[in-house]
Design a protein around this motif. Structure first.
Motif, short mmCIF file in Angstrom:
data_model
loop_
_atom_site.label_atom_id
_atom_site.label_comp_id
_atom_site.label_asym_id
_atom_site.label_seq_id
_atom_site.Cartn_x
_atom_site.Cartn_y
_atom_site.Cartn_z
N VAL A 152 -10.88 -8.13 2.61
CA VAL A 152 -9.48 -8.02 3.03
C VAL A 152 -8.95 -6.60 2.90
O VAL A 152 -7.79 -6.36 3.21
CB VAL A 152 -8.56 -9.00 2.25
CG1 VAL A 152 -8.94 -10.45 2.55
CG2 VAL A 152 -8.60 -8.72 0.76
N ASP A 153 -9.79 -5.64 2.48
CA ASP A 153 -9.33 -4.25 2.47
C ASP A 153 -9.79 -3.53 3.74
O ASP A 153 -8.99 -3.26 4.62
CB ASP A 153 -9.74 -3.52 1.18
CG ASP A 153 -11.21 -3.68 0.84
OD1 ASP A 153 -11.98 -4.24 1.66
OD2 ASP A 153 -11.61 -3.24 -0.26
N HIS A 154 -11.10 -3.27 3.87
CA HIS A 154 -11.55 -2.52 5.04
C HIS A 154 -11.77 -3.40 6.26
O HIS A 154 -11.74 -2.93 7.39
CB HIS A 154 -12.79 -1.70 4.71
CG HIS A 154 -12.49 -0.59 3.75
ND1 HIS A 154 -13.43 0.25 3.24
CD2 HIS A 154 -11.32 -0.19 3.21
CE1 HIS A 154 -12.85 1.12 2.42
NE2 HIS A 154 -11.58 0.86 2.38
N ARG B 126 -8.23 2.44 13.24
CA ARG B 126 -8.42 1.04 12.86
C ARG B 126 -7.55 0.72 11.65
O ARG B 126 -7.29 1.57 10.81
CB ARG B 126 -9.90 0.74 12.59
CG ARG B 126 -10.56 1.61 11.52
CD ARG B 126 -12.04 1.28 11.38
NE ARG B 126 -12.24 -0.13 11.16
CZ ARG B 126 -12.17 -0.72 9.97
NH1 ARG B 126 -11.92 -0.03 8.87
NH2 ARG B 126 -12.35 -2.02 9.85
N ILE C 82 0.85 -1.19 0.00
CA ILE C 82 0.00 0.00 0.00
C ILE C 82 0.89 1.24 0.00
O ILE C 82 1.79 1.37 0.83
CB ILE C 82 -0.92 0.02 1.24
CG1 ILE C 82 -1.78 -1.24 1.31
CG2 ILE C 82 -1.79 1.27 1.25
CD1 ILE C 82 -2.80 -1.41 0.22
N GLY D 237 -3.63 -3.94 8.26
CA GLY D 237 -2.55 -3.22 8.93
C GLY D 237 -1.53 -2.61 7.99
O GLY D 237 -0.60 -1.95 8.43
N LYS D 238 -1.72 -2.80 6.67
CA LYS D 238 -0.81 -2.15 5.72
C LYS D 238 -1.07 -0.63 5.69
O LYS D 238 -0.25 0.13 5.22
CB LYS D 238 -1.00 -2.72 4.32
CG LYS D 238 -0.58 -4.17 4.17
CD LYS D 238 -0.91 -4.63 2.76
CE LYS D 238 -0.74 -6.12 2.60
NZ LYS D 238 -1.25 -6.56 1.29
N ALA D 239 -2.24 -0.23 6.14
CA ALA D 239 -2.56 1.20 6.28
C ALA D 239 -3.41 1.35 7.53
O ALA D 239 -3.91 0.36 8.08
CB ALA D 239 -3.31 1.71 5.06
N VAL D 240 -3.56 2.59 8.00
CA VAL D 240 -4.30 2.85 9.22
C VAL D 240 -5.22 4.04 8.97
O VAL D 240 -4.81 5.02 8.37
CB VAL D 240 -3.34 3.23 10.38
CG1 VAL D 240 -4.09 3.39 11.68
CG2 VAL D 240 -2.25 2.19 10.52
N LEU E 93 -5.85 9.16 6.92
CA LEU E 93 -5.35 7.88 6.45
C LEU E 93 -3.83 7.94 6.48
O LEU E 93 -3.25 8.94 6.07
CB LEU E 93 -5.84 7.66 5.01
CG LEU E 93 -5.47 6.37 4.31
CD1 LEU E 93 -6.17 5.18 4.97
CD2 LEU E 93 -5.88 6.45 2.84
N SER E 94 -3.20 6.91 7.00
CA SER E 94 -1.74 6.95 7.07
C SER E 94 -1.17 5.55 6.92
O SER E 94 -1.92 4.57 6.90
CB SER E 94 -1.29 7.56 8.41
OG SER E 94 -1.77 6.76 9.47
N LEU E 95 0.14 5.49 6.81
CA LEU E 95 0.80 4.20 6.77
C LEU E 95 1.39 3.92 8.14
O LEU E 95 1.80 4.85 8.84
CB LEU E 95 1.92 4.20 5.72
CG LEU E 95 1.47 4.38 4.27
CD1 LEU E 95 2.67 4.28 3.34
CD2 LEU E 95 0.42 3.35 3.88
N PRO E 96 1.43 2.67 8.54
CA PRO E 96 2.03 2.38 9.85
C PRO E 96 3.54 2.62 9.77
O PRO E 96 4.11 2.57 8.69
CB PRO E 96 1.72 0.89 10.06
CG PRO E 96 1.55 0.34 8.70
CD PRO E 96 1.01 1.46 7.85
N LEU F 131 -6.43 -0.87 8.05
CA LEU F 131 -6.98 -1.23 6.75
C LEU F 131 -6.01 -2.21 6.10
O LEU F 131 -4.82 -2.19 6.42
CB LEU F 131 -7.11 0.01 5.85
CG LEU F 131 -8.07 1.09 6.34
CD1 LEU F 131 -7.97 2.31 5.41
CD2 LEU F 131 -9.49 0.57 6.36
N TYR F 132 -6.48 -3.00 5.18
CA TYR F 132 -5.62 -3.99 4.52
C TYR F 132 -4.81 -4.75 5.57
O TYR F 132 -3.59 -4.90 5.44
CB TYR F 132 -4.69 -3.31 3.50
CG TYR F 132 -5.45 -2.52 2.46
CD1 TYR F 132 -5.87 -3.13 1.28
CD2 TYR F 132 -5.76 -1.18 2.67
CE1 TYR F 132 -6.60 -2.42 0.35
CE2 TYR F 132 -6.48 -0.46 1.74
CZ TYR F 132 -6.90 -1.09 0.58
OH TYR F 132 -7.62 -0.38 -0.35
#
Lengths: 257, 338
Positions: free
Chosen positions: A118-120, B140, A17, B145-148, A223-226, B142-143
């Motif tokens: 498997v997305d949301h 929470r 992602i 844990g590939k995104a949040v 929206l962010s990336l871990p 998404l995917y």
């Protein structure tokens, strides 16, 4: 049996992602039928192969979702319906509001869907729909039998335990891994799919749809990336030393044991 | 304005689940002024009163101010319609602004039906919760844990905000030492006409931890090579009082049950320690376990992608390394006990 399958198109699970301007970038991304929905499609086709009937796949999504529906038709589903409308917000209440309106007037015997997408990953839509249609549901099933007296007997995976549940029909079920092994579309299947009924609608084409109480109940702020994980330490020495070293580090450095 | 925050306490194998206390803590996170945290608990009519007493004590110690109980034979094991009926009654009686449940097999099944019944919003699989003014803001994945994402939700007594929380993520509030006001309210239950019956529950997990709640997970991939190959992993997990998981590769190869699968399909887990044995680290697997606190990788292939995210790596044969680890952990734990 009139069987409806709820289907969502998702990113392939092997996709990374990336964000562009705060949104998920789908450039070059491979799309698939949500894996759990694929089990639902397969199960529906098998039931119709055994005892006759019709399988309709139903989706809400952008135009591109048509590809996923065509895949389901190529597997053996009979008809497809795609509701595409930018006015539908990303909120489970609103989505189910649309599905409920669309299915009003239809009389499904069975509705199947995936356990979650498997997305949301919220897993709300199917179960909410069962409530709106006032039919029973069983979530996360790994086996489905229709009995001679017109009931369904299913096995539900409850975190490893198995519940055997008998339910009246019409009913809704969500598929868990292990339900079946989905077939691949064959070339003749793909050719046939092109001639199968495929309806694409907007909200304006759904007579029972009402704008009253359609508002989203939740909305996205951010929206962010871990944070990325870094590679750590590769241990050295013979295997015995490495094992002792690891246990020591977990105890003394990481303090997790 | 004071609100009521309602949590659900879930019983599994004669214990309250950890996530039920986390739900109370999540409520404590967003509590304001005169807000009241209350909890509901359902059980079969044959439940031992002493056990119910113990559950109540534990909940009060964690911050619950009032406990609503419903006891009925319909509620002995989870039944979608019976539990919905019971919960619906609690909600109409208590009129909470917010309902918090664990994102467990039960919460996943019950939450959406409740949300629909009250025409309410729901945020699922939440890992963090905050109050900002009128809004509750939930984090929470998404995917897997590939995104949040952060989403906002509002609740009212007629349209409660429903939130299911992911186990192992909301930190527990310190246990309170107060003398609990023994405020337990038994509510009635009107059996609905059930359209389905639970014929049988096959317990395959008695005593075993659910993966989502395990603090330590020992997980096997294709490198485990066979169903018997999981034996050393089972032994390590048992010494560590953890649970055994698997990659999709191991499940697809038939080495283990799909119930053990960790990944974007399968379960997402966040243990303290994740030990990946013979797992190469496909993206879809990493999605399911990357939020673990400490990741350990054991793999013969030094180029395996799993090493890129592991805190500690051992390049070696899992069948040699895992028994050595089991022995080393056993020694350490015995020393700690002594």
């Amino acid at each position: 049996m009139d069987i409806w399958v709820l289907l969502k198109q998702t990113f392939d699970t092997e996709e990374k992602i990336t964000l562009v301007n705060g949104n998920i970038d789908d450039t070059g991304v491979k799309y698939i039928v949500n894996p759990y929905d694929e089990y639902a499609v397969e199960e529906a086709i098998r039931i119709v192969e055994r005892q006759g009937g019709k399988v309709t796949v139903l989706s809400i999504g952008p135009e591109k979702t048509g590809e996923a529906l065509r895949t389901a038709l190529a597997m053996g589903a009979d008809e497809a319906v795609l509701i595409t409308d930018d006015r539908i917000p990303q909120d489970e209440w609103a989505i189910v509001h649309v599905l409920t309106a669309y299915l009003t007037g239809h009389k499904p015997d069975l509705i199947l869907g995936g356990n979650f997408s498997v997305d949301h990953g919220a897993g709300q839509v199917a179960i909410r729909l069962a409530h709106q249609l006032d039919i029973p549901h069983v979530g996360s099933i790994t086996k489905l039998d229709i009995t001679a007296d017109g009931k369904a007997v299913v096995q539900r995976d409850a975190e490893g335990d198995i519940e055997i549940i008998e339910t009246a029909i019409p009913a809704l079920f969500t598929a868990q891994q292990g339900l079946n092994e989905p077939r691949y579309p064959t070339l003749p299947g793909i050719m046939k799919a092109k001639k199968k009924p495929f309806r694409q609608l907007t909200l304006d084409d759904i007579p029972s749809f009402s704008w009253d109480d359609f508002a989203a109940r939740t909305s996205r702020l951010e929206l962010s990336l871990p944070p990325a994980r870094q590679a750590g330490i590769l241990l050295k020495g013979d295997m015995h030393e490495q094992a002792l070293d690891l246990v020591r580090r977990l105890h003394e450095d990481a303090k997790v044991i | 304005m004071s609100r009521t925050l309602l949590t659900y306490a879930e019983i599994r194998h004669h214990q309250l689940r950890q996530v039920s206390f986390e739900a109370v803590s999540a409520a404590a996170h967003i509590v304001q002024d005169q807000d009241q945290i209350v909890t509901c608990l359902f059980y079969g009519s044959a439940e031992d009163p002493a056990e119910v007493e113990r559950y109540a004590k534990e909940l009060f110690a964690h911050g619950t101010k009032r406990l609503y109980t419903i006891a009925h034979t319909d509620l002995e094991t989870y039944h979608a319609e019976a539990y919905f009926q019971a919960f619906h009654h609690v909600v109409t009686t208590v009129q909470p602004h917010v309902i918090l449940l664990g994102h467990t097999a039960l919460g996943r099944d019950l939450g959406p039906r409740l949300a629909s019944a009250f025409q309410a919003g729901q945020l699922s699989d939440v890992t963090d919760i905050q109050q900002q003014g009128e809004h509750i803001i939930c984090t929470r994945p998404l995917y897997a844990g590939k995104a949040v994402e952060k989403r906002t939700i509002q609740g009212s007594p007629t349209r409660p905000a429903i939130i299911t929380i992911r186990p192992n993520n909301i930190p527990l509030q310190p246990v309170q030492d107060t003398t609990p006001s023994r405020d337990v309210v038994a509510l009635p239950y009107t059996p609905p006409t059930l359209r389905s019956i639970v014929r049988e529950v096959v317990r395959k997990t008695s005593g075993k931890l659910d993966l989502s709640e395990a603090k330590i997970i020992v997980s096997g991939g294709r490198g485990v090579k066979s169903a018997e190959g999981f034996q050393p992993l089972e032994e390590l997990a048992s010494v560590l009082q953890g649970a055994v998981g698997a990659s999709r590769g191991a499940c697809d190869a038939g080495y283990c049950d799909y119930g053990l699968q960790i990944g974007q399909t399968g379960k997402v887990v966040t243990p303290e320690i994740y030990i990946a044995c013979g797992i190469s680290g496909a993206i879809q697997h990493l999605a399911g376990m990357s939020s673990s606190r400490v990741i350990i990788a054991i793999n013969k292939d030094p180029e395996a992608p799993i090493f890129k995210i592991a805190d500690y790596g051992i390049v070696g044969d899992l069948f040699e390394v895992v028994p050595l680890l089991t022995a080393a952990f056993r020694d350490l734990l015995q020393k700690q006990q002594a």
